[in-house]
Design a protein around this motif. Structure first.
Motif, PDB file in Angstrom:
ATOM      1  N   HIS A 141       0.820  -1.211   0.000  1.00  0.00           N
ATOM      2  CA  HIS A 141       0.000   0.000   0.000  1.00  0.00           C
ATOM      3  C   HIS A 141       0.853   1.260   0.000  1.00  0.00           C
ATOM      4  O   HIS A 141       0.656   2.157  -0.808  1.00  0.00           O
ATOM      5  CB  HIS A 141      -0.927   0.011   1.225  1.00  0.00           C
ATOM      6  CG  HIS A 141      -2.072  -0.926   1.119  1.00  0.00           C
ATOM      7  ND1 HIS A 141      -3.366  -0.573   1.429  1.00  0.00           N
ATOM      8  CD2 HIS A 141      -2.139  -2.224   0.725  1.00  0.00           C
ATOM      9  CE1 HIS A 141      -4.178  -1.599   1.233  1.00  0.00           C
ATOM     10  NE2 HIS A 141      -3.441  -2.612   0.822  1.00  0.00           N
ATOM     11  N   GLN A 157       3.922  -0.868   4.290  1.00  0.00           N
ATOM     12  CA  GLN A 157       2.554  -1.215   4.704  1.00  0.00           C
ATOM     13  C   GLN A 157       1.907  -2.190   3.720  1.00  0.00           C
ATOM     14  O   GLN A 157       1.832  -1.923   2.519  1.00  0.00           O
ATOM     15  CB  GLN A 157       1.699   0.049   4.813  1.00  0.00           C
ATOM     16  CG  GLN A 157       0.245  -0.218   5.189  1.00  0.00           C
ATOM     17  CD  GLN A 157      -0.563   1.053   5.308  1.00  0.00           C
ATOM     18  OE1 GLN A 157      -0.029   2.108   5.631  1.00  0.00           O
ATOM     19  NE2 GLN A 157      -1.861   0.970   5.031  1.00  0.00           N
ATOM     20  N   THR A 197      -0.278   1.225  11.853  1.00  0.00           N
ATOM     21  CA  THR A 197      -1.230   0.420  11.090  1.00  0.00           C
ATOM     22  C   THR A 197      -1.582   1.062   9.752  1.00  0.00           C
ATOM     23  O   THR A 197      -1.963   0.378   8.809  1.00  0.00           O
ATOM     24  CB  THR A 197      -2.532   0.195  11.885  1.00  0.00           C
ATOM     25  OG1 THR A 197      -3.098   1.463  12.240  1.00  0.00           O
ATOM     26  CG2 THR A 197      -2.258  -0.617  13.149  1.00  0.00           C
ATOM     27  N   ASP A 198      -1.447   2.390   9.668  1.00  0.00           N
ATOM     28  CA  ASP A 198      -1.743   3.091   8.421  1.00  0.00           C
ATOM     29  C   ASP A 198      -0.809   4.284   8.307  1.00  0.00           C
ATOM     30  O   ASP A 198      -0.881   5.223   9.106  1.00  0.00           O
ATOM     31  CB  ASP A 198      -3.206   3.545   8.392  1.00  0.00           C
ATOM     32  CG  ASP A 198      -3.609   4.113   7.033  1.00  0.00           C
ATOM     33  OD1 ASP A 198      -2.927   3.797   6.033  1.00  0.00           O
ATOM     34  OD2 ASP A 198      -4.597   4.869   6.977  1.00  0.00           O
ATOM     35  N   ASP A 210       2.578   6.323  -1.997  1.00  0.00           N
ATOM     36  CA  ASP A 210       1.273   5.742  -1.711  1.00  0.00           C
ATOM     37  C   ASP A 210       0.790   5.099  -2.997  1.00  0.00           C
ATOM     38  O   ASP A 210       0.389   5.787  -3.941  1.00  0.00           O
ATOM     39  CB  ASP A 210       0.292   6.819  -1.237  1.00  0.00           C
ATOM     40  CG  ASP A 210      -1.065   6.249  -0.829  1.00  0.00           C
ATOM     41  OD1 ASP A 210      -1.353   5.094  -1.208  1.00  0.00           O
ATOM     42  OD2 ASP A 210      -1.831   6.953  -0.151  1.00  0.00           O
TER      43      ASP A 210
END
Length: 295
Positions: A141, A157, A197-198, A210
């Motif tokens: 991600h 991620q 987590t993000d 991204d």
């Protein structure tokens, strides 16, 4: 020791402990930052962050008492205070002897990996090389890269913890393939789980990507003087992205090797490098030409 007692950064109301109490931290300080702060003085075996009503306090636990004493003593006599993100951190011994019911960042299984690239030329490993390496295990991600005391690091991620675990199990302690590293230098990967987590990525740049948002603006630092996107690390100019092709190989009727790909793509110019890899059960390849031959 009047100079020590006059420093408001310290409180000596508690007897020495392996656990230190930290105050005035940035809001939502991460476990990685706490570990980095304590690392020069010993082994941090546990942390507890985001404590208190304002989430600006934390605890760190050292392997033994002398390491905690060393950290307190160092900052008590140093003209430079302990800092995290530019904020002065206030230190004191905790009234507890250990941190319970908490895990270190390395023990928390999650979907984001903390990757340390080790080697003399670690900083020359571009974010695109990291993307190629980790995409082998699933859709990546986001990636952010940064410099820490531990060296050149990245946060990678994935969609879920299972995919991240597969990548960690396969790559931790392994070398990046030499054909992906400039001049085939040796660079290895040290991987732990991150508490994140993000990841937050505001711009596509040589430091952050991204891959879920193609409309994200590109940072000015990602361009060279000709307006081409560069993929270097620390602003060092590398080949522009436009001279590298990503090829997906489908419906193979015969074995496709590096030599076969070279024969096909050499028709259009001198091929500098080819890298083949599996992704989501299919075969893909990166083909690099010199300069801007594809434009």
């Amino acid at each position: 020791m009047s100079s020590v007692s006059s420093q408001p950064q310290f409180r000596y109301t508690q007897p020495p402990s392996k656990v230190l109490h930290l105050r005035n931290l940035p809001w939502e300080c991460t476990e990685e930052e706490l570990i980095e702060l304590g690392k020069p003085f010993g082994t941090v075996v546990n942390t507890k962050c985001n404590v208190g009503a304002n989430r600006n306090q934390a605890f760190i636990e050292f392997e033994d008492l002398n390491q905690a004493i060393q950290m307190i003593s160092y900052y008590a006599s140093s003209p430079d205070p302990a800092q995290v993100r530019g904020k002065t951190v206030y230190l004191q011994y905790s009234n507890r002897q250990e941190i319970v019911n908490n895990k270190t960042a390395a023990d928390v299984v999650g979907n984001v990996l903390l990757v340390t690239v080790e080697g003399e030329d670690a900083r020359m490993v571009s974010i695109d090389v990291l993307h190629v390496v980790f995409s082998t295990f699933g859709f990546v991600h986001k990636i952010t890269t940064f410099e820490k005391t531990a060296g050149y690091q990245a946060l990678v991620q994935f969609t879920d913890a299972d995919t991240a675990t597969s990548a960690k199990s396969a790559l931790d302690g392994r070398n990046i393939p030499r054909y992906l590293v400039p001049e085939e230098r040796q660079c290895s990967l040290k991987i732990t789980y991150s508490a994140h987590t993000d990841l937050t990525v505001k711009f596509q740049s040589h430091r952050s990507r991204d891959y879920t948002n193609p409309y994200l603006p590109v940072a000015p630092s990602a361009f060279d003087s000709t307006g081409q996107v560069v993929v270097g690390v620390d602003g060092k100019k590398m080949e522009p992205e436009s001279n590298v092709l990503l090829a997906s190989i489908e419906n193979m009727q015969y074995a496709v090797t590096l030599d076969v790909l070279h024969t096909v793509f050499a028709t259009f110019g001198a091929v500098q490098k080819i890298a083949m890899f599996d992704k989501n059960g299919g075969m893909q390849a990166l083909i690099q030409y010199p300069g801007n031959i594809l434009s």
